[in-house]
Design an enzyme around this catalytic site. Structure first.
Site, PDB file in Angstrom:
ATOM      1  N   ASP A 198      42.555-100.055  43.889  1.00  0.00           N
ATOM      2  CA  ASP A 198      43.624 -99.307  43.668  1.00  0.00           C
ATOM      3  C   ASP A 198      43.374 -97.772  43.687  1.00  0.00           C
ATOM      4  O   ASP A 198      43.057 -97.197  44.564  1.00  0.00           O
ATOM      5  CB  ASP A 198      44.165 -99.173  41.690  1.00  0.00           C
ATOM      6  CG  ASP A 198      45.106 -98.856  41.337  1.00  0.00           C
ATOM      7  OD1 ASP A 198      46.348 -98.547  41.879  1.00  0.00           O
ATOM      8  OD2 ASP A 198      44.999 -99.088  40.215  1.00  0.00           O
ATOM      9  N   GLU A 199      44.799 -96.825  43.807  1.00  0.00           N
ATOM     10  CA  GLU A 199      44.123 -95.818  44.100  1.00  0.00           C
ATOM     11  C   GLU A 199      43.427 -95.181  45.518  1.00  0.00           C
ATOM     12  O   GLU A 199      43.031 -94.373  45.344  1.00  0.00           O
ATOM     13  CB  GLU A 199      44.063 -94.419  43.270  1.00  0.00           C
ATOM     14  CG  GLU A 199      44.392 -94.574  41.971  1.00  0.00           C
ATOM     15  CD  GLU A 199      45.492 -94.109  41.719  1.00  0.00           C
ATOM     16  OE1 GLU A 199      46.439 -93.328  42.277  1.00  0.00           O
ATOM     17  OE2 GLU A 199      46.601 -93.963  40.454  1.00  0.00           O
ATOM     18  N   LYS A 231      52.916-100.926  40.812  1.00  0.00           N
ATOM     19  CA  LYS A 231      52.054-101.748  41.377  1.00  0.00           C
ATOM     20  C   LYS A 231      50.565-101.993  40.230  1.00  0.00           C
ATOM     21  O   LYS A 231      50.081-103.181  41.090  1.00  0.00           O
ATOM     22  CB  LYS A 231      51.431-100.598  42.402  1.00  0.00           C
ATOM     23  CG  LYS A 231      50.588 -99.036  41.040  1.00  0.00           C
ATOM     24  CD  LYS A 231      50.023 -97.692  42.265  1.00  0.00           C
ATOM     25  CE  LYS A 231      49.668 -97.247  41.390  1.00  0.00           C
ATOM     26  NZ  LYS A 231      48.512 -97.188  40.251  1.00  0.00           N
ATOM     27  N   THR A 232      50.203-101.439  39.651  1.00  0.00           N
ATOM     28  CA  THR A 232      49.687-102.153  38.655  1.00  0.00           C
ATOM     29  C   THR A 232      49.988-103.571  38.018  1.00  0.00           C
ATOM     30  O   THR A 232      49.071-104.232  37.881  1.00  0.00           O
ATOM     31  CB  THR A 232      49.513-100.986  37.100  1.00  0.00           C
ATOM     32  OG1 THR A 232      49.105 -99.826  37.770  1.00  0.00           O
ATOM     33  CG2 THR A 232      48.096-101.647  36.578  1.00  0.00           C
ATOM     34  N   GLN A 248      50.791 -88.738  47.345  1.00  0.00           N
ATOM     35  CA  GLN A 248      49.614 -88.949  45.458  1.00  0.00           C
ATOM     36  C   GLN A 248      47.833 -88.802  46.486  1.00  0.00           C
ATOM     37  O   GLN A 248      47.331 -88.816  45.134  1.00  0.00           O
ATOM     38  CB  GLN A 248      49.710 -90.575  44.734  1.00  0.00           C
ATOM     39  CG  GLN A 248      51.497 -90.172  44.429  1.00  0.00           C
ATOM     40  CD  GLN A 248      51.467 -91.244  42.979  1.00  0.00           C
ATOM     41  OE1 GLN A 248      51.161 -90.827  42.267  1.00  0.00           O
ATOM     42  NE2 GLN A 248      52.525 -92.216  43.294  1.00  0.00           N
ATOM     43  N   ARG A 259      56.203 -87.800  37.036  1.00  0.00           N
ATOM     44  CA  ARG A 259      55.636 -88.563  36.172  1.00  0.00           C
ATOM     45  C   ARG A 259      56.118 -88.461  34.267  1.00  0.00           C
ATOM     46  O   ARG A 259      56.637 -89.192  33.406  1.00  0.00           O
ATOM     47  CB  ARG A 259      53.869 -87.575  35.117  1.00  0.00           C
ATOM     48  CG  ARG A 259      53.223 -87.451  36.621  1.00  0.00           C
ATOM     49  CD  ARG A 259      52.378 -88.841  36.390  1.00  0.00           C
ATOM     50  NE  ARG A 259      53.034 -89.023  37.641  1.00  0.00           N
ATOM     51  CZ  ARG A 259      52.206 -90.483  38.468  1.00  0.00           C
ATOM     52  NH1 ARG A 259      52.318 -91.148  37.497  1.00  0.00           N
ATOM     53  NH2 ARG A 259      52.966 -90.424  39.592  1.00  0.00           N
TER      54      ARG A 259
END
Length: 821
Positions: A219-220, A32-33, A250, A603
């Site tokens: 973001d997030e 996504k980044t 998340q 992760r």
DNA sequence: TCCCACTTGGTTTTT
DNA sequence: CCAAGTGGGA
């Protein structure tokens, strides 16, 4: 060949869909980044958007920094003009310019949790709040939640109609805001709230920002709260070019007010929104992903999605169990060392994740012993250490004399013979004259009530005034050093025989170097800005990444990061999921915890190790916890070792080598409770604490004797918990069956649980219940009653009983331990 | 007013 | 276990 060729179809769609609202549902590791940074590049290079018309909002400075770096690397010029920042810094920047329109000074200070507590304590005293009933913590968190939801004190009051407690909180909330305003201070939540208020109160200010930020990316997004959403909504309202990126799986910040509805209902608010799903995972091996998917599948409220990878199967997930947390730490540390020996290029490839900060201690000790470089993210914040807070309080006082909290903190540090009484008198005077505490100090000679103490105040005021005048030509570094020198703060530390005086001096030196580096990195360094940066650093922002240190951090801090080797330590029910969520009656809590597990697992790139310690010292007590339910949700074929299968009624010799203390309040009398030692009931003990000790062994023995609700014993009242010593002895006991193994909760606080809460998975067989609707039963706490309803739930029977004294209660059969009469 | 010893209560996660 | 609070003595 363009930079966009390397993107997959969904990612391209995310990059190229620049007009109108876009919801990008981006699974873990789905790049996504990359999409966001390419999108920015696309807007500038291909779409002709000016860099300064683009805004990207993240949650941490670190994330912002990384995004900025990546934008820089794909677009040559103008990248620095893109506004990449966190919610909080964005708001501060806006408020520094315009908050005077809301009646604050533009050089307001930002209060951290400690400052908030100080203010709250003071308010409780003044408003005569019984802090036994309403704790400061509770009050502050109620206020914080209200702010997250944009509920003003007035709204709160209206909602509180008829609710005594809520009305009381409303009063405190009101007062709290008044004090902050008087002190020209904002707390964290206020930063967002005031920005929203500003936009609503000043349409022309809002519009100037709307025109400035024509393209907004968040973001997030799953972690935004209602206030943050409103802020974004306002900013994007004119052009509606709003792109939000998030993953409902998340979402782990509900406790901080994150509203998962923001992401689930995005399409309702923006009916014209384009929804794009990124489902290909580029990070993890198949096994890791399968494990993550298997765990998260157990959540009910989530958007359906299927993450997949082209990566190979990878190694299986390592599962290791240990008798003690010490051995667990030892293993992890050895394993890291082994990996390094076997060719791992740097320690930075490893991360150890745990649920609570307290768990880092033992790991740290091992890393120190082994000489492995490591870094702990979080824990006690550098900026919340006493000496640092003292220094900052000086700077704040020099910067903004209206910050009463800062002034009071340092007025007698180092000791100047100014005591509590004097401070109260000065405050009374300040209140009377309606001026700040500091201004009252300046008129100390006018304050009749303090008499000769006034003489002690004058030098303090003179000192602060001198600092202020020096600010004109001093650098911040010079100012700080002058403060240290003039106050004799470090000198006092040097002369003290306090064992951590040296640490404190080192910390102050570190603060000075931080000031120096601040000066070096800013064009026009100034005191207010420095203090603000300091106030807004997150723990994760502070890790100095030389890339060769093992990182230790909480699962929360790990969000957004990835590592080749990940260790999930302390995978025990009661630790993770935390006992708070296990005992919560809100099923959403355990789902949030599960999302945290999902974050943790995802992760890992290829190598994931899960560890469990049978015995662990937590909060000064030894706990025996069963394996985390999240581990059990991972299919066994994905693990490299089997979960222990304990056959029921498998008798073994149990050597009791350590009796541990467990204390609880024996009130209310007759209350049933759970501790790590099992179920029990408080007996009469007077109003003092009683000491309760029992081994696992005894628990089993006594429950075989059939004592309903457990077994009870009270030790001599006069004997303090710590001083009771019992002789170890060995007893033959049945091992626990996995089912029996579950309902373990930590001691201490858990003492207040009524055994009724929904901890039980140990479903009783239908046939074993010897009572039914209409029967008279006895409950250990509620006394006698009549069963009115029995409903079969997924795990257990829900029994409704109307008790003669206590009224109707609904409980799980396994816990209620009702006895037929 | 300060300093010590002792008691007591609280404990998830964080911008 | 740890930090904050209490209370007595200097």
């Amino acid at each position: 060949m363009s930079i966009y060729d390397t993107l997959n179809e969904q990612q391209k769609q995310g990059v190229f869909t620049v007009d109108g609202p876009v919801l990008l549902l981006a699974g873990a590791g789905s790049g996504k980044t990359r999409v966001l940074t390419h999108r920015i590049a696309y807007l500038i290079d291909e779409f002709g958007v000016q860099p300064w018309n683009i805004m990207a909002i993240t949650f941490t400075n670190k994330a912002a920094g990384e995004m900025r770096e990546r934008v820089n690397s794909i677009i040559g010029h103008g990248a620095e003009q893109v506004w990449v920042s966190t919610f909080h810094s964005t708001c501060v920047r806006i408020l520094r310019r315009y908050i005077d329109r809301l009646g604050f000074d533009n050089n307001f200070t930002i209060y951290d949790t400690d400052d908030q507590k100080t203010v709250m304590k003071d308010i409780c005293k003044r408003l005569q709040i019984d802090t036994k009933m309403l704790k400061e913590r509770t009050l502050l968190s109620a206020i914080s939640s209200a702010k997250d939801e944009l509920i003003s004190p007035v709204d709160y009051q209206l909602q509180a109609m008829g609710d005594y407690n809520k009305a009381k909180i409303a009063g405190v909330y009101h007062e709290y805001q008044a004090v902050l305003r008087k002190n020209n201070a904002l707390d964290f939540d206020d930063l967002i709230v005031k920005a929203v208020e500003l936009f609503k109160a000043c349409p022309e200010v809002l519009e100037s920002y709307q025109d400035r930020f024509r393209y907004i990316m968040v973001d997030e997004y799953q972690d935004t709260n209602t206030a943050q959403f409103e802020l974004i909504r306002l900013l994007a309202d004119k052009y509606r070019n709003l792109c939000v990126v998030g993953d409902d799986d998340q979402s782990i910040y509900k406790f901080r007010g994150a509203n998962i509805r923001n992401i689930l209902d995005f399409e309702k608010v923006y009916a014209e929104a384009t929804v794009i799903k990124l489902e290909q995972n580029y990070r993890s091996s198949q096994n890791v992903l399968d494990a993550a998917n298997a765990v998260i599948r157990n959540n009910v409220s989530r958007k359906d999605k299927a993450l997949w990878t082209r990566k190979g199967e990878g190694s299986r997930i390592h599962f290791r169990q240990f008798d003690t947390a010490f051995e667990e730490a030892e293993y992890i540390c050895d394993d890291v060392a082994k990996k390094k020996r076997e060719g791992m290029s740097s320690y930075g490839e490893c991360a150890i994740l745990y649920r609570t900060n307290a768990q880092s201690r033992m790991l740290e000790e091992r890393f120190v012993v082994q000489g492995i470089p490591y870094d702990v993210v979080g824990g006690t914040n550098f900026y919340s250490r006493r000496e640092i807070k003292d220094m900052l309080a000086y700077l704040k006082t020099i910067d903004n004399g209206r910050d009463d909290v800062a002034v009071k903190r340092i007025i007698n540090v180092p000791k100047r013979g100014i005591g509590a009484t004097t401070i109260v008198r000065v405050q009374e005077y300040a209140d009377m004259r309606n001026i700040s505490f500091y201004d009252a100090l300046r008129e100390a000679d006018q304050i009749m009530t303090i008499g000769k103490s006034a003489a002690k105040l004058a030098p303090f005021v003179t000192m602060i005034q001198t600092f202020r005048s020096k600010l004109e030509y001093y650098s911040l570094e010079e100012l700080m050093k002058d403060v240290i020198e003039t106050t004799g703060y470090v000198k006092e530390l040097e002369e003290s025989d306090d064992e951590d005086a040296e640490d404190r001096i080192n910390n102050i030196d570190e603060l000075i170097s931080k000031i120096v580096s601040y000066q070096e990195t800013h064009e026009e360094p100034n005191l207010s800005e420095f203090l603000e940066e300091v106030a807004l650093v997150a723990d994760i922002d502070r890790i100095e990444d030389d890339g060769n240190r093992v990182l230790l951090m909480t699962l929360h801090s790990a969000k957004g990061l990835e590592f080749p080797h990940v260790y999930l330590a302390g995978m025990e029910d009661g630790v993770f999921p935390s006992y708070m969520t296990i005992t919560s009656d809100n099923p959403e809590d355990i789902e949030e915890e599960r999302r945290l597990a999902y974050v943790g697992i995802t992760r890992a790139k290829e190598d994931l190790t899960i560890t469990y310690a049978k015995q662990r010292m937590l909060r000064g007590e030894t706990q025996y916890n069963p394996i985390s339910r999240f581990v059990k949700e991972i299919p066994e074929q994905l693990l490299d070792s089997r979960l222990p299968s304990v056959r029921s009624r498998d008798y073994t010799e149990y050597e009791e080598d350590s009796y541990e203390r467990s204390h609880f309040k024996a009130k209310p009398f007759g209350m049933s409770y759970m501790s790590q030692y099992g179920a029990g009931t408080a007996e009469k003990s007077g109003d003092k604490e009683v000491s309760y000790r029992r081994t696992e062994a005894e628990q089993s023995v006594f429950s075989r004797e059939g004592a309903s609700g457990g077994y009870q014993r009270i030790f001599d009242k006069g004997v303090s918990a710590q001083s009771v010593k019992s002789k170890p002895k060995a007893i033959a006991v049945p091992k626990r069956t996995p089912a029996e193994n579950r309902p373990f909760i930590a001691g201490g606080a858990a003492g207040s649980l009524s055994g009724v809460s929904g901890l039980s998975k140990g479903a009783p067989e239908a046939g074993t219940l010897n009572y039914g609707v209409g029967d008279r039963v006895r409950h250990i706490k509620y006394g006698e009653g009549t069963v009115t309803k029995m409903e079969k739930g997924p795990r257990d029977y829900q029994v409704t009983v109307v008790f003669d004294e206590a009224g109707q209660k609904i409980m799980y059969a396994a816990f209620a331990k009702l006895k037929k009469l």
